[in-house]
Design a protein around this motif. Structure first.
Motif, PDB file in Angstrom:
ATOM      1  N   VAL A  51      13.350  37.150  47.992  1.00  0.00           N
ATOM      2  CA  VAL A  51      14.636  37.306  48.669  1.00  0.00           C
ATOM      3  C   VAL A  51      15.190  35.946  49.091  1.00  0.00           C
ATOM      4  O   VAL A  51      14.443  35.046  49.473  1.00  0.00           O
ATOM      5  CB  VAL A  51      14.516  38.250  49.896  1.00  0.00           C
ATOM      6  N   GLN A  52      16.499  35.824  48.997  1.00  0.00           N
ATOM      7  CA  GLN A  52      17.232  34.679  49.523  1.00  0.00           C
ATOM      8  C   GLN A  52      18.277  35.235  50.478  1.00  0.00           C
ATOM      9  O   GLN A  52      18.830  36.321  50.246  1.00  0.00           O
ATOM     10  CB  GLN A  52      17.932  33.909  48.395  1.00  0.00           C
ATOM     11  N   ILE A  53      18.560  34.503  51.530  1.00  0.00           N
ATOM     12  CA  ILE A  53      19.519  34.943  52.537  1.00  0.00           C
ATOM     13  C   ILE A  53      20.811  34.172  52.328  1.00  0.00           C
ATOM     14  O   ILE A  53      20.806  32.934  52.335  1.00  0.00           O
ATOM     15  CB  ILE A  53      18.965  34.723  53.956  1.00  0.00           C
ATOM     16  N   LYS A  54      21.909  34.894  52.125  1.00  0.00           N
ATOM     17  CA  LYS A  54      23.215  34.264  51.962  1.00  0.00           C
ATOM     18  C   LYS A  54      23.659  33.779  53.334  1.00  0.00           C
ATOM     19  O   LYS A  54      23.955  34.566  54.233  1.00  0.00           O
ATOM     20  CB  LYS A  54      24.220  35.257  51.383  1.00  0.00           C
ATOM     21  N   ARG A  55      23.668  32.463  53.492  1.00  0.00           N
ATOM     22  CA  ARG A  55      23.870  31.833  54.798  1.00  0.00           C
ATOM     23  C   ARG A  55      25.141  32.296  55.495  1.00  0.00           C
ATOM     24  O   ARG A  55      25.109  32.766  56.636  1.00  0.00           O
ATOM     25  CB  ARG A  55      23.869  30.313  54.657  1.00  0.00           C
ATOM     26  N   ALA A  56      26.282  32.195  54.856  1.00  0.00           N
ATOM     27  CA  ALA A  56      27.561  32.512  55.499  1.00  0.00           C
ATOM     28  C   ALA A  56      27.640  33.991  55.877  1.00  0.00           C
ATOM     29  O   ALA A  56      28.113  34.337  56.978  1.00  0.00           O
ATOM     30  CB  ALA A  56      28.720  32.129  54.588  1.00  0.00           C
ATOM     31  N   LEU A  57      27.194  34.879  54.997  1.00  0.00           N
ATOM     32  CA  LEU A  57      27.238  36.309  55.303  1.00  0.00           C
ATOM     33  C   LEU A  57      26.267  36.669  56.415  1.00  0.00           C
ATOM     34  O   LEU A  57      26.562  37.525  57.261  1.00  0.00           O
ATOM     35  CB  LEU A  57      26.945  37.136  54.054  1.00  0.00           C
ATOM     36  N   PHE A  58      25.103  36.008  56.443  1.00  0.00           N
ATOM     37  CA  PHE A  58      24.148  36.279  57.507  1.00  0.00           C
ATOM     38  C   PHE A  58      24.682  35.753  58.838  1.00  0.00           C
ATOM     39  O   PHE A  58      24.481  36.369  59.879  1.00  0.00           O
ATOM     40  CB  PHE A  58      22.777  35.683  57.184  1.00  0.00           C
ATOM     41  N   GLU A  59      25.398  34.629  58.809  1.00  0.00           N
ATOM     42  CA  GLU A  59      26.028  34.112  60.031  1.00  0.00           C
ATOM     43  C   GLU A  59      26.989  35.146  60.601  1.00  0.00           C
ATOM     44  O   GLU A  59      26.999  35.399  61.808  1.00  0.00           O
ATOM     45  CB  GLU A  59      26.787  32.815  59.746  1.00  0.00           C
ATOM     46  N   LYS A  60      27.807  35.754  59.736  1.00  0.00           N
ATOM     47  CA  LYS A  60      28.748  36.777  60.191  1.00  0.00           C
ATOM     48  C   LYS A  60      28.007  37.978  60.772  1.00  0.00           C
ATOM     49  O   LYS A  60      28.426  38.544  61.788  1.00  0.00           O
ATOM     50  CB  LYS A  60      29.651  37.218  59.040  1.00  0.00           C
ATOM     51  N   TYR A  61      26.914  38.380  60.128  1.00  0.00           N
ATOM     52  CA  TYR A  61      26.117  39.494  60.628  1.00  0.00           C
ATOM     53  C   TYR A  61      25.531  39.177  62.004  1.00  0.00           C
ATOM     54  O   TYR A  61      25.640  39.977  62.929  1.00  0.00           O
ATOM     55  CB  TYR A  61      24.999  39.808  59.637  1.00  0.00           C
ATOM     56  N   VAL A  62      24.982  37.993  62.162  1.00  0.00           N
ATOM     57  CA  VAL A  62      24.396  37.586  63.440  1.00  0.00           C
ATOM     58  C   VAL A  62      25.454  37.531  64.530  1.00  0.00           C
ATOM     59  O   VAL A  62      25.196  37.892  65.682  1.00  0.00           O
ATOM     60  CB  VAL A  62      23.655  36.237  63.290  1.00  0.00           C
ATOM     61  N   ASP A  63      26.677  37.112  64.166  1.00  0.00           N
ATOM     62  CA  ASP A  63      27.766  37.044  65.150  1.00  0.00           C
ATOM     63  C   ASP A  63      28.101  38.403  65.731  1.00  0.00           C
ATOM     64  O   ASP A  63      28.627  38.482  66.844  1.00  0.00           O
ATOM     65  CB  ASP A  63      29.011  36.423  64.522  1.00  0.00           C
ATOM     66  N   THR A  64      27.814  39.477  65.007  1.00  0.00           N
ATOM     67  CA  THR A  64      28.143  40.817  65.505  1.00  0.00           C
ATOM     68  C   THR A  64      27.062  41.376  66.439  1.00  0.00           C
ATOM     69  O   THR A  64      27.292  42.386  67.093  1.00  0.00           O
ATOM     70  CB  THR A  64      28.330  41.814  64.334  1.00  0.00           C
ATOM     71  N   LEU A  65      25.901  40.728  66.485  1.00  0.00           N
ATOM     72  CA  LEU A  65      24.777  41.240  67.275  1.00  0.00           C
ATOM     73  C   LEU A  65      24.806  40.697  68.698  1.00  0.00           C
ATOM     74  O   LEU A  65      25.249  39.578  68.939  1.00  0.00           O
ATOM     75  CB  LEU A  65      23.464  40.834  66.607  1.00  0.00           C
ATOM     76  N   GLU A  66      24.296  41.491  69.605  1.00  0.00           N
ATOM     77  CA  GLU A  66      24.114  41.031  70.988  1.00  0.00           C
ATOM     78  C   GLU A  66      22.674  40.593  71.221  1.00  0.00           C
ATOM     79  O   GLU A  66      22.400  39.789  72.113  1.00  0.00           O
ATOM     80  CB  GLU A  66      24.486  42.137  71.958  1.00  0.00           C
ATOM     81  N   ALA A  67      21.749  41.137  70.444  1.00  0.00           N
ATOM     82  CA  ALA A  67      20.338  40.765  70.558  1.00  0.00           C
ATOM     83  C   ALA A  67      19.676  41.003  69.211  1.00  0.00           C
ATOM     84  O   ALA A  67      20.094  41.875  68.443  1.00  0.00           O
ATOM     85  CB  ALA A  67      19.640  41.597  71.626  1.00  0.00           C
ATOM     86  N   ILE A  68      18.645  40.232  68.956  1.00  0.00           N
ATOM     87  CA  ILE A  68      17.864  40.417  67.727  1.00  0.00           C
ATOM     88  C   ILE A  68      16.456  40.775  68.123  1.00  0.00           C
ATOM     89  O   ILE A  68      15.873  40.245  68.987  1.00  0.00           O
ATOM     90  CB  ILE A  68      17.871  39.147  66.851  1.00  0.00           C
TER      91      ILE A  68
END
Length: 68
Positions: A51-68
């Motif tokens: 697996v590779q993580i698409k940096r920009a899309l993962f950034e957008k996903y993380v921005d929507t979270l309040e906690a991980i």
């Protein structure tokens, strides 16, 4: 002749789990859990079982979270 390209991590399109852990300051174990829970997520790119993580899309996903 073999050329080596040193691309800064913040310019890469995809990141390995190790690179993503360093970039996002999220543990590798937590990232692996996120990947296992979201195998069809838009921010993942699969090359066989790797697996590779698409940096920009993962950034957008993380921005929507309040906690991980």
């Amino acid at each position: 002749m073999s050329e080596t390209y040193n691309i800064p991590i913040w310019r890469k399109y995809t990141l390995s789990i190790e690179e993503a852990a360093a970039y996002f300051r999220i543990g590798e174990h937590k990232l692996r859990n996120l990947i296992n829970e979201n195998k069809n997520a838009d921010y993942l790119l699969w090359n066989g079982n790797r697996v590779q993580i698409k940096r920009a899309l993962f950034e957008k996903y993380v921005d929507t979270l309040e906690a991980i």
